[in-house]
Design an enzyme around this catalytic site. Structure first.
Site, mmCIF file in Angstrom:
data_model
loop_
_atom_site.group_PDB
_atom_site.id
_atom_site.type_symbol
_atom_site.label_atom_id
_atom_site.label_comp_id
_atom_site.label_asym_id
_atom_site.label_seq_id
_atom_site.Cartn_x
_atom_site.Cartn_y
_atom_site.Cartn_z
ATOM 1 N N LYS A 21 44.986 -11.127 50.169
ATOM 2 C CA LYS A 21 46.301 -11.748 49.944
ATOM 3 C C LYS A 21 46.979 -11.357 48.639
ATOM 4 O O LYS A 21 47.724 -12.152 48.051
ATOM 5 C CB LYS A 21 46.216 -13.292 50.042
ATOM 6 C CG LYS A 21 45.549 -13.839 51.252
ATOM 7 C CD LYS A 21 45.943 -13.179 52.535
ATOM 8 C CE LYS A 21 47.382 -13.375 52.929
ATOM 9 N NZ LYS A 21 47.695 -12.531 54.150
ATOM 10 N N GLY B 51 48.428 -8.139 48.474
ATOM 11 C CA GLY B 51 49.288 -6.997 48.805
ATOM 12 C C GLY B 51 48.481 -5.792 49.229
ATOM 13 O O GLY B 51 48.979 -4.654 49.195
ATOM 14 N N THR B 52 47.256 -6.011 49.649
ATOM 15 C CA THR B 52 46.376 -4.877 49.979
ATOM 16 C C THR B 52 46.885 -4.080 51.189
ATOM 17 O O THR B 52 46.710 -2.870 51.243
ATOM 18 C CB THR B 52 44.921 -5.340 50.245
ATOM 19 O OG1 THR B 52 44.919 -6.296 51.293
ATOM 20 C CG2 THR B 52 44.294 -5.957 49.000
ATOM 21 N N THR B 53 47.517 -4.758 52.146
ATOM 22 C CA THR B 53 48.005 -4.038 53.329
ATOM 23 C C THR B 53 49.197 -3.163 52.960
ATOM 24 O O THR B 53 49.330 -2.037 53.452
ATOM 25 C CB THR B 53 48.414 -5.031 54.442
ATOM 26 O OG1 THR B 53 47.393 -6.018 54.550
ATOM 27 C CG2 THR B 53 48.612 -4.342 55.773
ATOM 28 N N SER C 51 48.641 -18.452 49.447
ATOM 29 C CA SER C 51 48.908 -17.456 50.491
ATOM 30 C C SER C 51 47.716 -17.384 51.457
ATOM 31 O O SER C 51 47.883 -17.292 52.681
ATOM 32 C CB SER C 51 49.156 -16.099 49.827
ATOM 33 O OG SER C 51 49.151 -15.071 50.771
ATOM 34 N N LYS D 207 52.562 -10.500 57.145
ATOM 35 C CA LYS D 207 52.582 -10.049 55.736
ATOM 36 C C LYS D 207 53.971 -10.323 55.196
ATOM 37 O O LYS D 207 54.953 -9.757 55.685
ATOM 38 C CB LYS D 207 52.259 -8.554 55.631
ATOM 39 C CG LYS D 207 50.941 -8.164 56.269
ATOM 40 C CD LYS D 207 49.742 -8.739 55.521
ATOM 41 C CE LYS D 207 48.466 -8.564 56.326
ATOM 42 N NZ LYS D 207 47.297 -9.170 55.697
ATOM 43 N N GLY D 208 54.037 -11.195 54.216
ATOM 44 C CA GLY D 208 55.331 -11.657 53.730
ATOM 45 C C GLY D 208 55.777 -12.810 54.620
ATOM 46 O O GLY D 208 56.878 -12.815 55.144
ATOM 47 N N ARG D 209 54.851 -13.755 54.777
ATOM 48 C CA ARG D 209 55.103 -14.905 55.650
ATOM 49 C C ARG D 209 56.150 -15.842 55.052
ATOM 50 O O ARG D 209 56.329 -15.891 53.840
ATOM 51 C CB ARG D 209 53.814 -15.732 55.810
ATOM 52 C CG ARG D 209 52.858 -15.226 56.817
ATOM 53 C CD ARG D 209 51.881 -16.327 57.225
ATOM 54 N NE ARG D 209 51.076 -15.852 58.336
ATOM 55 C CZ ARG D 209 49.929 -15.199 58.178
ATOM 56 N NH1 ARG D 209 49.457 -14.981 56.967
ATOM 57 N NH2 ARG D 209 49.245 -14.775 59.228
ATOM 58 N N TYR E 162 56.877 -19.641 54.330
ATOM 59 C CA TYR E 162 56.296 -20.994 54.267
ATOM 60 C C TYR E 162 56.915 -21.724 53.087
ATOM 61 O O TYR E 162 57.476 -21.086 52.183
ATOM 62 C CB TYR E 162 54.756 -20.951 54.159
ATOM 63 C CG TYR E 162 54.183 -19.895 53.225
ATOM 64 C CD1 TYR E 162 54.176 -20.076 51.857
ATOM 65 C CD2 TYR E 162 53.630 -18.703 53.734
ATOM 66 C CE1 TYR E 162 53.632 -19.106 51.009
ATOM 67 C CE2 TYR E 162 53.102 -17.730 52.896
ATOM 68 C CZ TYR E 162 53.102 -17.944 51.531
ATOM 69 O OH TYR E 162 52.584 -16.993 50.693
HETATM 70 P P1 A3P Z 1 52.377 -13.619 51.898
HETATM 71 O O1 A3P Z 1 52.406 -13.310 53.361
HETATM 72 O O2 A3P Z 1 51.685 -14.885 51.563
HETATM 73 O O3 A3P Z 1 53.758 -13.532 51.253
HETATM 74 P P2 A3P Z 1 47.303 -8.791 51.980
HETATM 75 O O4 A3P Z 1 47.900 -7.590 52.638
HETATM 76 O O5 A3P Z 1 46.338 -8.445 50.901
HETATM 77 O O6 A3P Z 1 46.807 -9.784 52.977
HETATM 78 O O7 A3P Z 1 48.483 -9.511 51.189
HETATM 79 C C1 A3P Z 1 49.567 -10.108 51.851
HETATM 80 C C2 A3P Z 1 50.647 -10.327 50.810
HETATM 81 O O8 A3P Z 1 51.187 -9.074 50.395
HETATM 82 C C3 A3P Z 1 51.831 -11.088 51.317
HETATM 83 O O9 A3P Z 1 51.540 -12.457 51.150
HETATM 84 C C4 A3P Z 1 52.981 -10.579 50.443
HETATM 85 O O10 A3P Z 1 53.394 -11.509 49.473
HETATM 86 C C5 A3P Z 1 52.394 -9.362 49.730
HETATM 87 N N1 A3P Z 1 53.186 -8.130 49.773
HETATM 88 C C6 A3P Z 1 53.326 -7.264 48.727
HETATM 89 N N2 A3P Z 1 54.099 -6.245 49.057
HETATM 90 C C7 A3P Z 1 54.469 -6.434 50.349
HETATM 91 C C8 A3P Z 1 55.302 -5.692 51.249
HETATM 92 N N3 A3P Z 1 55.883 -4.557 50.877
HETATM 93 N N4 A3P Z 1 55.482 -6.193 52.500
HETATM 94 C C9 A3P Z 1 54.892 -7.367 52.868
HETATM 95 N N5 A3P Z 1 54.096 -8.103 52.059
HETATM 96 C C10 A3P Z 1 53.889 -7.640 50.816
#
Ligand code: A3P
Length: 327
Positions: free
Chosen positions: A57, A59-61, A156, A277-279, A281
């Protein structure tokens, strides 16, 4: 010394050396005797050169997706169960062995250039055994970690498990989870620990640093990754000494609808990460934020000390804010 059929021999051996029943996979290319008996179609080129270790959580994805745009960087093949993450070093997959792991990094015989393989498994960061295991197999690997405010990370993560249908997360509010006492039901305590433990950044980084020198660990400020990914990717390319240099300016663009940077496709369009990703809430309650800033105070203080010790001079804004006097 006597011999026996393989299974019996193994049983005898582990009776004599019980401490060795947990395997530790070493790098076959570090020992010419191992390399000699290795199959001819195996190569250490099918091992990753760097790992994105998490935590979850942060920003790894997004980082994984941006890295995959680079022409010389390649990620592992997808796993049928855990998708882009192999999750080899932290869990039961480790027992599947080296061949199982290496099959995720196929050697491309059609090209003369070696691909710069990496893998991203966000749960590596806080896994007890992971640094030791990674070091045994990939002693010269570079490691990339992303840090955001541990309070926000916890929130998150809670939203993530709740959205995925976790019963406890759906029965208890975030505040109830993070303030659960040690007399709370076990399932609630377990969820609290899984939510909070990865955020004890200094503790986990110290463990990594008992195996890897600080110069091989690159720490990304997750807020920077969100707000200025081009600069983050430039710095990362320098750290990895990767060539040719990839100009991310042309490939990443802020998408106002998504509220994040996304990949540019076909000139005018963008391809963003999925809805998980980028939920969306509601913001964290003030009382939970205060509670967590207090909870992480000693950990964040230790993180500042660690940064100073390893020569990181710029303290991320989120860390300054989490430590500010107001708390
Ligand atoms: P939220 O969904 O809580 O906002 P991970 O990939 O490690 O699970 O992390 C998810 C988080 O990456 C998201 O948390 C979001 O805030 C963050 N993030 C950073 N850069 C992003 C991007 N370009 N697109 C979507 N989410 C991003």
């Amino acid at each position: 010394l006597s011999t026996a059929p393989p299974l019996q021999l193994a049983e005898n051996y582990f009776k004599l050396y019980p401490g060795e029943s947990d395997p530790v996979w070493g790098n076959p290319c570090d020992d010419h005797r191992h390399q000699k008996i290795w199959s001819r179609n195996k190569s250490c080129d099918s091992l990753p050169k760097f790992l994105v270790i998490g935590p979850q959580k942060t920003g790894t994805t997004a980082l994984y997706t941006f890295l995959s745009l680079h022409q010389t960087i390649a990620s592992n093949l997808p796993s049928p169960t855990t998708f882009e993450e192999i999750q080899f070093f932290n869990a039961h997959n480790y027992l599947r062995g080296l061949d199982w792991y290496m099959d995720f990094f196929p050697v491309d015989s059609n090209t003369s250039t070696t691909r710069y393989y990496f893998e991203k498994s966000a749960t590596y960061f806080d896994g007890e055994l992971v640094p030791k295991r990674v070091h045994a197999l990939l002693p010269r690997a570079r490691l990339v970690t992303i840090l955001v405010s541990p309070a926000k990370r916890a929130y998150s993560w809670y939203q993530h498990v709740k959205a995925r249908g976790d019963v406890i997360a759906n029965n208890y509010s975030f505040h109830q989870v993070v303030t659960a006492s040690d007399t709370a039901p076990k399932a609630l305590r377990d969820l609290r620990n899984r939510c909070l433990n990865p955020g004890k950044y200094a503790q986990h980084l110290e463990r990594w640093m008992t195996y890897f020198p600080p110069q091989s660990i690159h720490i990304i400020d997750g807020e920077e990754l969100k707000n200025n990914p081009v600069e983050v990717m430039n710095e990362l390319q320098k750290f990895l000494k990767i060539t040719p240099f990839f100009n991310y300016t042309e490939h990443l663009r802020f998408d106002p609808k998504k509220g994040f940077y996304c990949q540019v496709i076909k000139g005018d369009h963008t391809k963003c990460l999925g809805r998980s990703k980028g939920r969306h809430y509601p913001p964290m309650e003030e009382k939970s934020l205060k509670h967590l800033q207090r909870y992480y105070l000693s950990h964040n203080t230790a993180l500042v000390k660690l940064f100073k010790k390893i020569g990181i001079r710029i303290i991320p804004n989120w860390l300054k804010e989490d430590l500010s006097d107001k708390n």
